[in-house]
Write a protein that holds these residues in place. Sequence first.
Motif, PDB file in Angstrom:
ATOM      1  N   GLU A   7      38.810  28.311  39.905  1.00  0.00           N
ATOM      2  CA  GLU A   7      39.540  29.404  40.532  1.00  0.00           C
ATOM      3  C   GLU A   7      40.795  29.770  39.742  1.00  0.00           C
ATOM      4  OE1 GLU A   7      38.558  31.158  43.059  1.00  0.00           O
ATOM      5  OE2 GLU A   7      36.767  29.948  43.415  1.00  0.00           O
ATOM      6  N   SER A   8      41.164  31.036  39.802  1.00  0.00           N
ATOM      7  CA  SER A   8      42.412  31.501  39.202  1.00  0.00           C
ATOM      8  C   SER A   8      43.112  32.397  40.215  1.00  0.00           C
ATOM      9  CB  SER A   8      42.148  32.294  37.914  1.00  0.00           C
ATOM     10  OG  SER A   8      43.346  32.880  37.443  1.00  0.00           O
ATOM     11  N   THR A   9      44.404  32.278  40.261  1.00  0.00           N
ATOM     12  CA  THR A   9      45.159  33.075  41.229  1.00  0.00           C
ATOM     13  C   THR A   9      45.452  34.482  40.702  1.00  0.00           C
ATOM     14  OG1 THR A   9      47.221  32.183  40.346  1.00  0.00           O
ATOM     15  CG2 THR A   9      46.243  31.051  42.240  1.00  0.00           C
ATOM     16  N   ASP A  10      45.202  34.713  39.403  1.00  0.00           N
ATOM     17  CA  ASP A  10      45.496  36.031  38.835  1.00  0.00           C
ATOM     18  C   ASP A  10      44.415  37.024  39.221  1.00  0.00           C
ATOM     19  OD1 ASP A  10      46.689  34.301  35.971  1.00  0.00           O
ATOM     20  OD2 ASP A  10      47.903  35.352  37.443  1.00  0.00           O
ATOM     21  N   ARG A  11      44.831  38.211  39.604  1.00  0.00           N
ATOM     22  CA  ARG A  11      43.926  39.293  39.943  1.00  0.00           C
ATOM     23  C   ARG A  11      44.443  40.582  39.329  1.00  0.00           C
ATOM     24  NH1 ARG A  11      41.170  35.670  40.936  1.00  0.00           N
ATOM     25  NH2 ARG A  11      40.074  35.142  42.865  1.00  0.00           N
ATOM     26  N   PRO A  12      43.565  41.557  38.994  1.00  0.00           N
ATOM     27  CA  PRO A  12      42.107  41.462  39.080  1.00  0.00           C
ATOM     28  C   PRO A  12      41.554  40.556  37.980  1.00  0.00           C
ATOM     29  CG  PRO A  12      42.726  43.511  38.040  1.00  0.00           C
ATOM     30  CD  PRO A  12      44.001  42.861  38.443  1.00  0.00           C
ATOM     31  N   GLN A  13      40.440  39.921  38.269  1.00  0.00           N
ATOM     32  CA  GLN A  13      39.848  38.983  37.318  1.00  0.00           C
ATOM     33  C   GLN A  13      38.455  39.433  36.946  1.00  0.00           C
ATOM     34  OE1 GLN A  13      41.017  34.954  37.626  1.00  0.00           O
ATOM     35  NE2 GLN A  13      38.937  34.176  37.334  1.00  0.00           N
ATOM     36  N   PHE A  14      38.202  39.477  35.664  1.00  0.00           N
ATOM     37  CA  PHE A  14      36.923  39.992  35.166  1.00  0.00           C
ATOM     38  C   PHE A  14      36.076  38.894  34.530  1.00  0.00           C
ATOM     39  CE2 PHE A  14      40.355  40.768  32.134  1.00  0.00           C
ATOM     40  CZ  PHE A  14      39.911  40.085  31.006  1.00  0.00           C
ATOM     41  N   TYR A  15      36.458  37.663  34.730  1.00  0.00           N
ATOM     42  CA  TYR A  15      35.711  36.565  34.124  1.00  0.00           C
ATOM     43  C   TYR A  15      35.636  35.397  35.113  1.00  0.00           C
ATOM     44  CZ  TYR A  15      40.325  34.531  33.467  1.00  0.00           C
ATOM     45  OH  TYR A  15      41.572  34.025  33.688  1.00  0.00           O
ATOM     46  N   SER A  16      34.694  34.496  34.851  1.00  0.00           N
ATOM     47  CA  SER A  16      34.575  33.258  35.608  1.00  0.00           C
ATOM     48  C   SER A  16      34.508  32.094  34.634  1.00  0.00           C
ATOM     49  CB  SER A  16      33.307  33.264  36.471  1.00  0.00           C
ATOM     50  OG  SER A  16      33.340  34.313  37.415  1.00  0.00           O
ATOM     51  N   GLU A  17      35.141  31.000  34.993  1.00  0.00           N
ATOM     52  CA  GLU A  17      35.035  29.745  34.235  1.00  0.00           C
ATOM     53  C   GLU A  17      34.215  28.776  35.081  1.00  0.00           C
ATOM     54  OE1 GLU A  17      39.496  29.666  33.790  1.00  0.00           O
ATOM     55  OE2 GLU A  17      38.903  28.763  31.866  1.00  0.00           O
ATOM     56  N   ILE A  18      33.075  28.424  34.599  1.00  0.00           N
ATOM     57  CA  ILE A  18      32.140  27.609  35.373  1.00  0.00           C
ATOM     58  C   ILE A  18      32.020  26.235  34.713  1.00  0.00           C
ATOM     59  CG2 ILE A  18      29.796  27.444  36.269  1.00  0.00           C
ATOM     60  CD1 ILE A  18      29.659  30.515  35.986  1.00  0.00           C
ATOM     61  N   GLN A  19      32.342  25.200  35.509  1.00  0.00           N
ATOM     62  CA  GLN A  19      32.253  23.834  35.000  1.00  0.00           C
ATOM     63  C   GLN A  19      30.785  23.441  34.894  1.00  0.00           C
ATOM     64  OE1 GLN A  19      35.261  21.841  34.519  1.00  0.00           O
ATOM     65  NE2 GLN A  19      33.813  20.722  33.232  1.00  0.00           N
ATOM     66  N   VAL A  20      30.359  23.133  33.700  1.00  0.00           N
ATOM     67  CA  VAL A  20      28.985  22.695  33.446  1.00  0.00           C
ATOM     68  C   VAL A  20      29.060  21.367  32.716  1.00  0.00           C
ATOM     69  CG1 VAL A  20      26.771  23.237  32.396  1.00  0.00           C
ATOM     70  CG2 VAL A  20      28.206  25.088  33.293  1.00  0.00           C
ATOM     71  N   GLY A  21      28.806  20.274  33.456  1.00  0.00           N
ATOM     72  CA  GLY A  21      28.908  18.960  32.836  1.00  0.00           C
ATOM     73  C   GLY A  21      30.323  18.733  32.341  1.00  0.00           C
ATOM     74  N   ASN A  22      30.429  18.402  31.082  1.00  0.00           N
ATOM     75  CA  ASN A  22      31.735  18.158  30.486  1.00  0.00           C
ATOM     76  C   ASN A  22      32.345  19.411  29.838  1.00  0.00           C
ATOM     77  OD1 ASN A  22      31.628  15.409  31.162  1.00  0.00           O
ATOM     78  ND2 ASN A  22      30.474  14.913  29.280  1.00  0.00           N
ATOM     79  N   GLY A  23      31.628  20.497  29.996  1.00  0.00           N
ATOM     80  CA  GLY A  23      32.109  21.728  29.362  1.00  0.00           C
ATOM     81  C   GLY A  23      32.375  22.838  30.374  1.00  0.00           C
ATOM     82  N   VAL A  24      32.819  23.974  29.846  1.00  0.00           N
ATOM     83  CA  VAL A  24      33.121  25.149  30.675  1.00  0.00           C
ATOM     84  C   VAL A  24      32.357  26.337  30.124  1.00  0.00           C
ATOM     85  CG1 VAL A  24      34.905  26.741  31.453  1.00  0.00           C
ATOM     86  CG2 VAL A  24      35.424  24.299  31.293  1.00  0.00           C
ATOM     87  N   LYS A  25      31.631  26.978  31.019  1.00  0.00           N
ATOM     88  CA  LYS A  25      30.881  28.171  30.651  1.00  0.00           C
ATOM     89  C   LYS A  25      31.681  29.406  31.091  1.00  0.00           C
ATOM     90  CE  LYS A  25      26.556  30.569  31.762  1.00  0.00           C
ATOM     91  NZ  LYS A  25      25.319  30.514  32.598  1.00  0.00           N
ATOM     92  N   ILE A  26      31.832  30.365  30.158  1.00  0.00           N
ATOM     93  CA  ILE A  26      32.581  31.584  30.432  1.00  0.00           C
ATOM     94  C   ILE A  26      31.608  32.719  30.727  1.00  0.00           C
ATOM     95  CG2 ILE A  26      34.295  33.227  29.591  1.00  0.00           C
ATOM     96  CD1 ILE A  26      35.354  30.381  29.892  1.00  0.00           C
ATOM     97  N   GLU A  27      31.837  33.389  31.846  1.00  0.00           N
ATOM     98  CA  GLU A  27      31.057  34.586  32.179  1.00  0.00           C
ATOM     99  C   GLU A  27      32.011  35.763  32.364  1.00  0.00           C
ATOM    100  OE1 GLU A  27      28.525  34.143  35.537  1.00  0.00           O
ATOM    101  OE2 GLU A  27      27.070  32.863  34.491  1.00  0.00           O
TER     102      GLU A  27
END
Length: 484
Positions: A7-27
């Motif tokens: 989660e990020s408190t900044d808005r508007p937000q056009f991306y997601s950081e998704i925890q995948v295992g030991n890494g982070v996937k950016i969408e």
Amino acid sequence: MRERVLESTDRPQFYSEIQVGNGVKIEIKQSKMIEFWESKGYRNLKMPKGGYQLVKIKNKSIISEAVDEELMHEVKNQLLNIEEKFNVWTEFVEKDFITKKTKLALDILKEINLNICNAKTAYFFFSNGVLKVTEDEIELIPYEEYGGYVFESQIINHDFVLVEESEKLKSDFDAFLRNVTNNKEDRYNYLTTAIGYIIHGFKDSSLTKAVILVDETLDFSGEANGGTGKSIIGRAVSSVTSTLTKDGKSLNTKGNRFFYQDLNYSHKVMYLDDVNEDLNFEDFYSVVTGSLSIEEKHKAPYSIPFEISPKLMISSNYMVKGSGGNSDERRRIEIEIFPYYSKDFTPLDDFGKKLFDDWDVQEYNSFFNDMISYCQKFMCNGIMNSAPINLNENKLILETNMSFVEFADMNITFNSGEDKISKNKATLYNHYRDKYPMESRNVSNVMFKKWLAKWSKRRGYEDSHRKSDGQSIVDFFRKIDNVE
């Protein structure tokens, strides 16, 4: 393995950081990115000539033309300087998110009010706010409170400071105007209210006139004198309102469909500077009285509506020709410039500095205060006409020629108490041909008749043609209010 959105408190937000295992996937979501750009003020402005222009709206009213690179820099600033999301920025630059399709998805500005002036309210745009001017009040308001839109190019790069009348020091420009009106109050009022009219953004369908600056003293030998300061007045106008200035000496209007292609919606005045003697005012009637048709090379024509089309100002060392008659006259505000200045005595000699170029901030502020006062004077009084000096005489010479005017004045005269005189037209014509053989060689009978009518009108007489015993007679009548 479960994915967890960071989660990020900044808005508007056009991306997601998704925890995948030991890494982070950016969408990165394209639709959310469009919302982000829109939140920053980016829009598509529908252009009258067709297509769209990427713009950015600032302070709720300022339209600034934008380019793709600015969209990129908005994202970069958000991710690197505000949120410090370096990994998201890396993901963004590796893919193409700024596409034609993306830009077309931005909200469209269709109907924008580019002129909210009315007969009694004018607006001027300065760096520190919008100057709202009415008959009895001058107020600086924030751009956020301005009810319309303004192009960024229309904003004057100056922080306006209103100077109270009791503390006001008249500018060098106001002193210049006093000089070129021969320090005559009626001529000064005529010129300053004409300036007020031309810089006022309101287009009144009942007051469709061009401001024409001509020299009080003209040389009809074909040699232009100039140097009286007309172009300085043009520069003053362009300093307070968005003006397209065209070099009058190189104008080509004959058959030129693309003459107006460099005009756009931001221009409030078109200034034809120092036009030649062959310019015909009739070619510009459409600029003065109606919507303006624009045609650009290889593009579909479009129209600028009357309400936001530019007003017209012309300066010339010659009389500006027209069709003649009331239709032509009522489209003109003609100002005669007194020859206080010349090539031998310039404003630089007079003031010891170049007007505009050598002014400091305070001198510019005095100038802007004076220009605003001229607009206010116009709103209160309209155009304060003054009696012409040489204008009528110069027009008569332009419409005929100097030899004819001299001949008519000497040979068509009323005795005291007379209100009618009659002349044999053939005798009069032959007398003119005999006295001025060179000047009259191309003057036909028909032209001579027309010239007699023009001379009569300019002298305040009426003329009538009749037959008597097979002879052509022309009668001249003195109007009742001209009888001694």
